[in-house]
Design a protein around this motif. Sequence first.
Motif, short mmCIF file in Angstrom:
data_model
loop_
_atom_site.label_atom_id
_atom_site.label_comp_id
_atom_site.label_asym_id
_atom_site.label_seq_id
_atom_site.Cartn_x
_atom_site.Cartn_y
_atom_site.Cartn_z
N LYS A 203 -4.26 -38.27 -0.94
CA LYS A 203 -4.72 -38.56 -2.29
C LYS A 203 -3.75 -38.07 -3.36
CE LYS A 203 -9.62 -38.45 -0.99
NZ LYS A 203 -10.94 -37.82 -1.24
N TRP B 201 -2.48 -39.81 -7.43
CA TRP B 201 -2.72 -38.99 -8.63
C TRP B 201 -1.44 -38.69 -9.36
CZ3 TRP B 201 -6.93 -38.71 -11.19
CH2 TRP B 201 -8.17 -38.79 -10.56
N PHE C 188 -0.68 -41.77 -11.26
CA PHE C 188 -1.58 -41.89 -12.41
C PHE C 188 -1.12 -40.97 -13.55
CE2 PHE C 188 -5.33 -40.33 -14.75
CZ PHE C 188 -5.80 -41.53 -15.26
N LEU C 189 -0.76 -39.74 -13.21
CA LEU C 189 -0.30 -38.79 -14.23
C LEU C 189 0.95 -39.29 -14.92
CD1 LEU C 189 -0.59 -36.00 -15.55
CD2 LEU C 189 0.79 -35.05 -13.70
#
Length: 235
Positions: free
Chosen positions: A143, A147, A150-151
């Motif tokens: 995961k 992330w 996305f950041l």
Amino acid sequence: MNGLQLLLITAATLGFVHTALGPDHYLPFIVLSKARNWSQTKTLWITFIGGVGHISGSVVLGIAGVALGISVNKLETIESYRGNLVGWMIIAFGALYSIYGIYKYLKNGGHTHLPHFLVPKKIRELHHQAITENEQNKEDNTKLTPWILFLIFVFGPCEVLIPLLIYPASQHNTFGVFAVSVIFGAATIITMLTIVLLGYKGSSLIKIKNREKYLHLVAGLMILVAGLGMQFLGW
């Protein structure tokens, strides 16, 4: 055709153009989907979430700036700073992922050039175990990588969006600000999804023997090149 309609058409056009001309909007999703064996559905979902984060950051900044009376020049300066920051973030991510790719390459037996019968038994067993693990774990469920993407995309700027928000905001047209944000965002995300889907399908047609050994390294290098191009060549 009134001013708002023309503005919405402009927003849709710029949303498509700025995305299609920016490899950083879709290249990381394509190469990581192959390196980490994401399914098509998972790849598109991660792309969609990244796109939402990408748009949301600039929309929030633009609306907040307009509400606080910050000039367009200052907002564009902030977006430029964000662009510089995200460029370095992509470079750092690409470099670190390349190092990870080298590690995976060596772990999967990429360093072995001797005939099979000359390779020590323990190394053959480790190599066999690594291949077995690759076959059993066809889809990566980590995961952390989504992330990180996305950041990075939250920090990614949409410089062309800020001027588009100024006109309806100056007219105190709340609907206009909302409509421009939605149309620009939809055009951007749809373009991202379309290009990523085409890239995913196209890369699936390329069959390379033992590609698992170096896919992570190739992915890392391509992201690194995209970051360098964005930072120093204005991609």
